[in-house]
Write an enzyme that holds these catalytic residues in place. Sequence first.
Site, PDB file in Angstrom:
ATOM      1  N   HIS A 165      11.084  61.018  12.729  1.00 22.30           N
ATOM      2  CA  HIS A 165      10.393  61.857  11.769  1.00 22.30           C
ATOM      3  C   HIS A 165      11.276  61.946  10.544  1.00 22.30           C
ATOM      4  O   HIS A 165      12.499  61.988  10.643  1.00 22.30           O
ATOM      5  CB  HIS A 165      10.139  63.255  12.363  1.00 22.30           C
ATOM      6  CG  HIS A 165       9.207  64.107  11.561  1.00 22.30           C
ATOM      7  ND1 HIS A 165       9.610  64.822  10.464  1.00 22.30           N
ATOM      8  CD2 HIS A 165       7.874  64.348  11.722  1.00 22.30           C
ATOM      9  CE1 HIS A 165       8.568  65.487   9.975  1.00 22.30           C
ATOM     10  NE2 HIS A 165       7.512  65.218  10.709  1.00 22.30           N
TER      11      HIS A 165
ATOM     12  N   ASP B 147       3.186  63.221  17.404  1.00 23.49           N
ATOM     13  CA  ASP B 147       2.102  62.240  17.373  1.00 23.49           C
ATOM     14  C   ASP B 147       2.159  61.312  18.580  1.00 23.49           C
ATOM     15  O   ASP B 147       1.133  60.844  19.062  1.00 23.49           O
ATOM     16  CB  ASP B 147       2.174  61.409  16.085  1.00 23.49           C
ATOM     17  CG  ASP B 147       1.933  62.258  14.852  1.00 23.49           C
ATOM     18  OD1 ASP B 147       0.885  62.912  14.813  1.00 23.49           O
ATOM     19  OD2 ASP B 147       2.782  62.274  13.955  1.00 23.49           O
TER      20      ASP B 147
END
Length: 477
Positions: free
Chosen positions: A339, A395
């Site tokens: 991320h 995700d």
Amino acid sequence: MGKAITSSQNSLTVRDNRTSKTYEIVIEDNSIPATAFKAISAAPEEGEREENETSKGLRVSDKGFLNTAVMRSQITYIDGEAGGTLLSGYPIEQLALHSTHLETAYLLIYGSLPTKSQLEVFQGEVMHHSVIHTEAEQFFRSFRYDAHPMAILTSAFAYLGSYYSEANPSLQGFYPILHSLFTKGSPESLAAMDKQIYRLIGKATTLAAMAYRVRQGRDFVTPPTGLSYTGSFLYQMDHLGQENYKPNPVLEKALDVLFLLHADHELNASATTVLQTGSSLVDPYSAIAAGCASLYGPLHGGANEAVIRMLISIGSPANVPAFIEAVKKREKVLSGFGHRFVIFSDPRSFIVRKTADEVFKVTGKDELLETAMALHEAAMNDEYFIKRKLAPNVDFWCVGLIYRAMGFPLDFFPVLFAVPRVVGWLAHWRQMMLQPGGVKIWRPRQIYIGSSKRAYVPIDDRIPINGQGPKPISHSG
């Protein structure tokens, strides 16, 4: 030689070696104002480009906002290294366990958890404002049968603003009113903001459901009464005329948890887009449409869709080792790991895994889950990924698998990201409208590296520059 300055503990002392001058810059909340560097100027060097504007002070170069703070915010705090997320001070995992999406929406927008009566008013207003004008049906029917639902939703948010002229500062008459519709903090101004917030949160699910049903060739469904926010959303998407139809409560709760987890994630690309657009004092519907367009990008809202496509391409756990090697050779892309801001494991991912277990009890386990678990195991034990701190993000862990198990098509996944994120966008927009000192339009600087001033050349005297200019393309038909 510049005058010597005694540096205090809460300041930064900067020495400009070009001029030997020393500057003291105040540190507040572990930050320094970028405008302080405008005072650090020097005479241009011989032959230096005028466009560098050296005599006008230093500019701060930060491509992609890697270390630039643009807001003072009370909404969300993310500890990228520890992996913690606080929504107005509350750990997100506690809210996911005890709260609801709309209760958390109230927290993000107004800064505190609501009382029972406050929540009843807020929920009642949001659900009351979920109905769309009947003329909107014609708007949705104007899209091609294969239009992407995010393109439809983005357009629909902008279209929605055309109904509410009272929400557009540009249409409010003379100059002072134009500036203060949402910014003066008066009871009338706050009430006007609340009304648009109710409308946008309430209608987000209706617009999304309409975008889904127009793709399916189905009639649109009027939002029902007596259901929860996510229950109403699932009803509008799935109701096919059954008597006394109600969505599965497990799926309704799971979607509410996912909406809560996706409601805000600090100043990500789409939230920043909303603020950039909103800084011109445009109506909030246009600002939300801009945020939706930003979310549409594959580096942002398309991540969970990319995870599913990756898992489908891998096929089975047996193919994971070969895929891992291809990733290390840069032949394949690993989606759902790492991320930009959260370095280690995202706390939301653990909540999502628990939610996935509940959903799979109803829908059956997705066959891709075994592939996902094998990929996770392989990556987390491989030195290549450990060194790069590539942990699975929210995700990766089942968000897409849950949506797939619930029957949502892949290209609808970004819509399921956008609908709850409307809450976060509005929270940041409202905070900016009410910030001390008013709203200043966001106008970043640039470092100009183009040609210096040059004389105009008549067209017959111009010499073509190799590799530049448009190229003809083939035409169909």
